[in-house]
Motif scaffolding. Sequence first.
Motif, PDB file in Angstrom:
ATOM      1  N   ILE A  57       0.832  -1.246   0.007  1.00 32.03           N
ATOM      2  CA  ILE A  57      -0.056  -0.132  -0.031  1.00 32.03           C
ATOM      3  C   ILE A  57       0.948   1.149  -0.071  1.00 32.03           C
ATOM      4  O   ILE A  57       1.515   1.427   1.006  1.00 32.03           O
ATOM      5  CB  ILE A  57      -0.887   0.063   1.188  1.00 32.03           C
ATOM      6  CG1 ILE A  57      -1.851  -1.298   1.122  1.00 32.03           C
ATOM      7  CG2 ILE A  57      -1.785   1.318   0.971  1.00 32.03           C
ATOM      8  CD1 ILE A  57      -2.532  -1.512   2.551  1.00 32.03           C
ATOM      9  N   GLU A  58       0.692   2.022  -0.878  1.00 32.88           N
ATOM     10  CA  GLU A  58       1.363   3.157  -0.883  1.00 32.88           C
ATOM     11  C   GLU A  58       0.847   4.336  -0.170  1.00 32.88           C
ATOM     12  O   GLU A  58      -0.422   4.625  -0.100  1.00 32.88           O
ATOM     13  CB  GLU A  58       1.768   3.947  -2.252  1.00 32.88           C
ATOM     14  CG  GLU A  58       2.363   2.990  -3.358  1.00 32.88           C
ATOM     15  CD  GLU A  58       2.493   3.833  -4.763  1.00 32.88           C
ATOM     16  OE1 GLU A  58       3.128   3.202  -5.677  1.00 32.88           O
ATOM     17  OE2 GLU A  58       1.855   4.855  -4.865  1.00 32.88           O
ATOM     18  N   TYR A  59       1.719   5.114   0.824  1.00 34.69           N
ATOM     19  CA  TYR A  59       1.176   5.970   1.696  1.00 34.69           C
ATOM     20  C   TYR A  59       2.301   7.016   1.619  1.00 34.69           C
ATOM     21  O   TYR A  59       3.305   7.069   2.057  1.00 34.69           O
ATOM     22  CB  TYR A  59       1.346   5.362   3.015  1.00 34.69           C
ATOM     23  CG  TYR A  59       0.619   6.080   4.353  1.00 34.69           C
ATOM     24  CD1 TYR A  59       1.226   7.170   4.893  1.00 34.69           C
ATOM     25  CD2 TYR A  59      -0.706   5.877   4.391  1.00 34.69           C
ATOM     26  CE1 TYR A  59       0.567   7.774   5.907  1.00 34.69           C
ATOM     27  CE2 TYR A  59      -1.386   6.800   5.366  1.00 34.69           C
ATOM     28  CZ  TYR A  59      -0.804   7.749   6.073  1.00 34.69           C
ATOM     29  OH  TYR A  59      -1.278   8.307   6.806  1.00 34.69           O
ATOM     30  N   GLY A  60       2.031   8.203   1.151  1.00 34.96           N
ATOM     31  CA  GLY A  60       2.671   9.438   0.859  1.00 34.96           C
ATOM     32  C   GLY A  60       3.821   9.119   0.057  1.00 34.96           C
ATOM     33  O   GLY A  60       3.625   8.516  -1.140  1.00 34.96           O
ATOM     34  N   LEU A  61       4.966   9.207   0.563  1.00 34.26           N
ATOM     35  CA  LEU A  61       6.408   9.072  -0.349  1.00 34.26           C
ATOM     36  C   LEU A  61       6.839   7.660   0.020  1.00 34.26           C
ATOM     37  O   LEU A  61       7.816   7.175  -0.558  1.00 34.26           O
ATOM     38  CB  LEU A  61       7.380   9.966  -0.098  1.00 34.26           C
ATOM     39  CG  LEU A  61       7.069  11.434  -0.293  1.00 34.26           C
ATOM     40  CD1 LEU A  61       8.344  12.404   0.219  1.00 34.26           C
ATOM     41  CD2 LEU A  61       6.675  11.775  -1.791  1.00 34.26           C
ATOM     42  N   GLY A  62       6.230   6.993   0.899  1.00 35.01           N
ATOM     43  CA  GLY A  62       6.592   5.694   1.322  1.00 35.01           C
ATOM     44  C   GLY A  62       5.625   4.585   1.093  1.00 35.01           C
ATOM     45  O   GLY A  62       4.689   4.645   0.447  1.00 35.01           O
ATOM     46  N   LYS A  63       5.859   3.311   1.658  1.00 33.83           N
ATOM     47  CA  LYS A  63       5.054   2.172   1.230  1.00 33.83           C
ATOM     48  C   LYS A  63       4.844   1.352   2.518  1.00 33.83           C
ATOM     49  O   LYS A  63       5.584   1.317   3.536  1.00 33.83           O
ATOM     50  CB  LYS A  63       5.517   1.042   0.234  1.00 33.83           C
ATOM     51  CG  LYS A  63       5.866   1.782  -1.021  1.00 33.83           C
ATOM     52  CD  LYS A  63       6.418   0.846  -1.969  1.00 33.83           C
ATOM     53  CE  LYS A  63       6.743   1.536  -3.365  1.00 33.83           C
ATOM     54  NZ  LYS A  63       7.496   0.612  -4.272  1.00 33.83           N
ATOM     55  N   VAL A  64       3.437   0.596   2.612  1.00 35.19           N
ATOM     56  CA  VAL A  64       3.537  -0.110   3.690  1.00 35.19           C
ATOM     57  C   VAL A  64       3.167  -1.810   3.293  1.00 35.19           C
ATOM     58  O   VAL A  64       2.525  -1.867   2.373  1.00 35.19           O
ATOM     59  CB  VAL A  64       2.078   0.245   4.469  1.00 35.19           C
ATOM     60  CG1 VAL A  64       1.819  -0.824   5.773  1.00 35.19           C
ATOM     61  CG2 VAL A  64       2.330   1.531   5.114  1.00 35.19           C
ATOM     62  N   PHE A  65       4.156  -2.687   3.831  1.00 34.39           N
ATOM     63  CA  PHE A  65       3.713  -4.004   3.327  1.00 34.39           C
ATOM     64  C   PHE A  65       3.291  -4.738   4.227  1.00 34.39           C
ATOM     65  O   PHE A  65       3.582  -4.673   5.560  1.00 34.39           O
ATOM     66  CB  PHE A  65       5.209  -4.533   2.827  1.00 34.39           C
ATOM     67  CG  PHE A  65       5.880  -4.083   1.819  1.00 34.39           C
ATOM     68  CD1 PHE A  65       6.678  -2.627   2.336  1.00 34.39           C
ATOM     69  CD2 PHE A  65       5.759  -4.248   0.495  1.00 34.39           C
ATOM     70  CE1 PHE A  65       7.458  -2.007   1.340  1.00 34.39           C
ATOM     71  CE2 PHE A  65       6.423  -3.782  -0.407  1.00 34.39           C
ATOM     72  CZ  PHE A  65       7.267  -2.515  -0.035  1.00 34.39           C
ATOM     73  N   ILE A  66       1.931  -5.283   4.040  1.00 31.99           N
ATOM     74  CA  ILE A  66       1.448  -6.187   5.083  1.00 31.99           C
ATOM     75  C   ILE A  66       1.241  -7.652   4.657  1.00 31.99           C
ATOM     76  O   ILE A  66       0.890  -8.145   3.503  1.00 31.99           O
ATOM     77  CB  ILE A  66      -0.067  -5.854   5.236  1.00 31.99           C
ATOM     78  CG1 ILE A  66      -0.153  -4.221   5.747  1.00 31.99           C
ATOM     79  CG2 ILE A  66      -1.011  -6.364   6.259  1.00 31.99           C
ATOM     80  CD1 ILE A  66      -1.576  -3.606   5.759  1.00 31.99           C
TER      81      ILE A  66
END
Length: 554
Positions: free
Chosen positions: A203-212
């Motif tokens: 999931i892209e969040y702002g300039l970073g990413k969240v991996f779940i």
Amino acid sequence: MNNKRILYLIIAVVLVGALFVLFLNSGSEEPTAAKRKKVDYSSHDWKVDLSLDNKNPYGLYAFRELTIADGRFTEFNAVSDYNLLDSIVQLDSSMLMFIGMDLMLTDEEIDLVLESIDYGNDFFISAEKIPSYLLDQLMSEKALTYYPNKKAPHKINKKVYDMYYFYENDTLTEIWDLFNPKKLDTLTNVLSTIYGRPNYIEIEYGLGKVFIHLNPLVFTNVQLLKSDGKSYFKEVLLTLEQPKIQWLTFANFEAKPYSDKSTSFENNKSLLSELFKHPAFRWGFILAVFGVLLFLLFRSKRRQPIIPAVEDNKNTGFSYVDTLAGIYYNKEHGDKILKIMRRNFYSAVYDHFYIDLAKREDSKPIIALSKKSNIPTSEIEQLIKYLEVTTKVSDIFLSNTYKIQRSFYLKSGIWNEEIRQKQINSSVSIYRQKERALGTIGLGIFIIVLGFIFLSVSLGVGVLFWPLGIVGIVIGTRMLNTPAIILNPGQIELNPLFGKKVIILHENIKFIEEKGLNSLIYFKNGGKATLNNSQLDQKKIKALDHLKQRFKQT
């Protein structure tokens, strides 16, 4: 008594003690090579403990070593102090990483992590329980689901790797957590699937990413030492880009369920059974026996006949239930427990709704039960599917099946509101640490034995050791048998070691504050009370969390 008789007496005491020691240690000799090999695969080695230093099957030692050896990451920092989170989130080119059963971050800590991701860092999570607050920030709706099966083919980059749930080197049915693809946002990038349903997303969040990733057990030692598990692990690493890993050790919390029944059963255990579990306590018992022998030889005198004490009748109902449960658990007869659950479910439905599900030939009884209980047929069919599993099942599968069955009983009215309120209004007792209590009792016994030894050599100062030892035994017994805190629905009872019991009504509490190892309770009248958390039983202290959250300072 002349010297020769004293010498004979000492020799007799030593022989009796030697025979006693041999008797106690007869079952604890070193195992042979064949036995030692069997111990390596005993059940306690298969406990799920997702820590980086754990080399047992369900540890993360291989994960850390393989990650460092991969060469794509320049740093791997394990952070165990939650106070350092403010500094970690400000680092550049970092991957915040967590693998565990339960992600225990507060809402404020989640906001700090998301702010760091917004500025360009990444966050990798692999957990079965993820805070709802975090999911609400990343998804428009809840998309979690599950699929029970022995085999879980993980598909990533058009390659399939078969995963299994192992216990004692045997494959069992496991509930694999998944995402519902229909409820995921269109911008969500699916990286891995099981039976066509995502289990690893980006999931892209702002300039970073969240991996779940929803299945943390696939990164444990038992999986990574197999070819499919190691290959899948390498594919997962290819999805991560940041060079620095900040491992959130402090967010790893292994939940242990609390049960009022287990408390009642534990209170009925014999003190000697606890002493004989550990060699140190066993030697303390030996010293006490020697002290009693010396007392009988040198200072005892029969003054009156012994009057046996009348023991109160005990309610051993909980002990009987726990004994039967222990028999099934020790023999690993999970299928028999599931069979009993299925039989009780059919009996409860028949008694309450007059519907016989055991002899059904089509779906008509299920439809009739759905209409009478106001529960969708899909939920009833799911419960029956779990109860009628014929393969060998795991403890986690039994626990989840029981939760679904309990939910059906409450929704359908089989369990009425009176039973629900009785469970809610039950009190919770939190005792002091058992190790400290037993240590205090052991110290008291040792002091008394030391006094006997001094008296045996005609040193009168030994008499002074008796009251000190008795005080130690009394304090230790009080620590062991008297709960330090009793949580009632409307009040808190504090039982100090010295002094009277203190009762605190909930309506008089202003707020509760954590300060180091202490919990400070502030009253509306300006006073306060202090609870030393380090002295409490760590297995039951989690019962205080709900109270602390309720009276949290705003």
